[in-house]
Write a protein that holds these residues in place. Structure first.
Motif, mmCIF file in Angstrom:
data_model
loop_
_atom_site.group_PDB
_atom_site.id
_atom_site.type_symbol
_atom_site.label_atom_id
_atom_site.label_comp_id
_atom_site.label_asym_id
_atom_site.label_seq_id
_atom_site.Cartn_x
_atom_site.Cartn_y
_atom_site.Cartn_z
ATOM 1 N N LEU A 6 -16.268 68.580 60.577
ATOM 2 C CA LEU A 6 -17.429 67.779 61.032
ATOM 3 C C LEU A 6 -16.996 66.611 61.428
ATOM 4 O O LEU A 6 -15.791 66.260 61.495
ATOM 5 C CB LEU A 6 -18.148 67.470 59.470
ATOM 6 C CG LEU A 6 -18.648 69.011 58.812
ATOM 7 C CD1 LEU A 6 -19.423 67.879 57.471
ATOM 8 C CD2 LEU A 6 -19.692 69.291 59.390
ATOM 9 N N SER A 7 -17.871 65.712 62.204
ATOM 10 C CA SER A 7 -17.391 64.668 62.783
ATOM 11 C C SER A 7 -17.794 63.701 61.982
ATOM 12 O O SER A 7 -18.356 63.719 61.026
ATOM 13 C CB SER A 7 -18.178 64.301 64.214
ATOM 14 O OG SER A 7 -19.716 64.072 63.698
ATOM 15 N N ALA A 10 -21.223 62.799 60.322
ATOM 16 C CA ALA A 10 -21.777 63.570 59.441
ATOM 17 C C ALA A 10 -22.428 62.699 58.344
ATOM 18 O O ALA A 10 -21.834 61.705 57.697
ATOM 19 C CB ALA A 10 -20.852 64.531 59.002
ATOM 20 N N SER A 11 -23.366 63.324 57.578
ATOM 21 C CA SER A 11 -23.882 62.508 56.473
ATOM 22 C C SER A 11 -23.390 63.062 55.283
ATOM 23 O O SER A 11 -22.745 64.084 55.072
ATOM 24 C CB SER A 11 -25.648 62.708 56.598
ATOM 25 O OG SER A 11 -25.746 64.026 55.912
ATOM 26 N N GLU A 14 -24.738 66.349 54.340
ATOM 27 C CA GLU A 14 -24.003 67.678 55.136
ATOM 28 C C GLU A 14 -22.519 67.753 54.597
ATOM 29 O O GLU A 14 -22.267 68.949 54.660
ATOM 30 C CB GLU A 14 -23.961 67.183 56.621
ATOM 31 C CG GLU A 14 -24.977 67.310 57.504
ATOM 32 C CD GLU A 14 -24.897 66.485 58.811
ATOM 33 O OE1 GLU A 14 -24.525 67.311 59.465
ATOM 34 O OE2 GLU A 14 -25.210 65.287 58.953
ATOM 35 N N VAL A 15 -21.972 66.814 54.231
ATOM 36 C CA VAL A 15 -20.750 67.086 53.749
ATOM 37 C C VAL A 15 -20.709 67.847 52.143
ATOM 38 O O VAL A 15 -19.853 68.862 52.053
ATOM 39 C CB VAL A 15 -19.548 65.649 53.440
ATOM 40 C CG1 VAL A 15 -18.245 66.063 52.788
ATOM 41 C CG2 VAL A 15 -19.432 65.179 54.819
ATOM 42 N N VAL A 27 -13.400 66.243 57.526
ATOM 43 C CA VAL A 27 -14.356 65.276 58.393
ATOM 44 C C VAL A 27 -13.079 64.734 59.105
ATOM 45 O O VAL A 27 -12.311 63.763 58.595
ATOM 46 C CB VAL A 27 -15.126 64.601 57.601
ATOM 47 C CG1 VAL A 27 -15.876 63.538 58.667
ATOM 48 C CG2 VAL A 27 -15.854 65.315 56.564
#
Ligand SMILES: O=C(O)CCC(=O)C(=O)O
Ligand SMILES: [Fe+2]
Length: 286
Positions: A6-7, A10-11, A14-15, A27
């Protein structure tokens, strides 16, 4: 199954979602690599003084330096990073509260062989937690780049749902390669292990782990950080370290004093986090 990446935008949800699905996620570039350099500079005298591990699991060419809350202001920021805390609370949200479990720089020297594949939650005396019931959520912040060659952590995505005490081969694992400043998240149930360092340089990562607050902490936060230093720390960090009751009554001081109150020399009783009646009603409704 490969490692989801993930970038940094990311919230936390989301993680946490990917952690629920795969048991691990990288991340990338959560902080600038300079932040980790600052942590390294603050910790330099301790890193140099740390001996190699005493056994194969700890790593005979690996140095493990702990007590990071007491020793590094930058590490306190990493411990409290909002993306991490949000994701941890998402994964462990079934518990009344979560706590810091351990803080450790893991510096793997050249020629260190691969670590045995394991679940970190085996630390709880191998208690067979039900599949899907997470009690621990972990991070490794890359201080150096993590590469296949220098010993990037080997993970088995999806293995958080596997049976307990399973044995895996090297071929089942994938390296969590990532540039410095990135974070590998993984649950306490995920099978993983440090990779072999076949490079000529040290691979360093900061392992910061969290657990539900009804289990014993792996690193004793009350003795790793003196009361003198603790009194200077912010309340939210102290609560995470364990200066707060877990559930209704765990960890109170003498006459049911609140631990944070006791640290600060006060006498207030405070109230347990989990109102017993409300918690029981919630559980019965499930
Ligand atoms: O340093 C790493 O890559 C992982 C180490 C690890 O899993 C452990 O010591 O429990
Ligand atoms: Fe581990």
């Amino acid at each position: 199954m490969s490692i989801e990446r993930l970038s940094p935008t990311a919230s936390p949800d989301e993680v946490a979602d990917v952690l629920g699905r795969d048991g691990c996620v990288v991340v990338e570039r959560v902080v600038d690599a300079a932040v980790l350099d600052r942590a390294r500079a603050e910790l330099a005298p301790y890193l140099e003084a740390t001996p190699f591990g005493p056994d194969e699991f700890s790593g005979r060419r690996t140095r493990r330096t702990g007590g990071l809350v007491a020793r590094s202001a930058t590490c306190r920021e990493l411990v409290m990073h909002p993306l991490v805390l949000g994701a941890v609370r998402g994964v462990l949200g079934h518990a009344t509260s979560v706590q810091l479990h351990l803080t450790q720089v893991i510096a793997i020297g050249p020629d260190e062989p691969a670590q045995q594949i394991h679940r970190d939650q085996w630390a709880f005396d191998f208690f067979p937690f039900p599949s899907g019931y997470e009690v621990q959520c972990n991070t490794i912040w890359a201080m150096t780049d993590f590469t296949e060659r220098n010993g990037a952590t080997r993970v088995i995505p999806g293995s958080h749902r596997d049976e307990d005490r399973k044995e895996f081969a090297h071929e089942d694992t994938e390296p969590a390669e990532m540039p410095a400043g990135s974070v590998l998240f993984y649950t306490g149930s995920l099978y993983h292990g440090a990779g072999a360092n076949r490079s000529t340089a040290v691979r360093a990562g900061i392992n910061i782990t969290y657990a539900v607050s009804w289990l014993r902490q792996e690193e004793n936060q009350y003795l790793s950080c003196s009361a003198e230093i603790a009194r200077e720390l912010p309340d939210d960090l102290l609560r995470l370290m364990g200066y707060q009751r877990g559930a209704y009554a765990l960890g109170y001081v003498d006459d049911m004093r609140d631990p944070l109150e006791a640290l600060r020399g006060g006498t207030a009783m405070g109230v347990g986090l989990g109102d017993l009646d409300a918690t029981l009603a919630r559980l019965r409704a499930r």
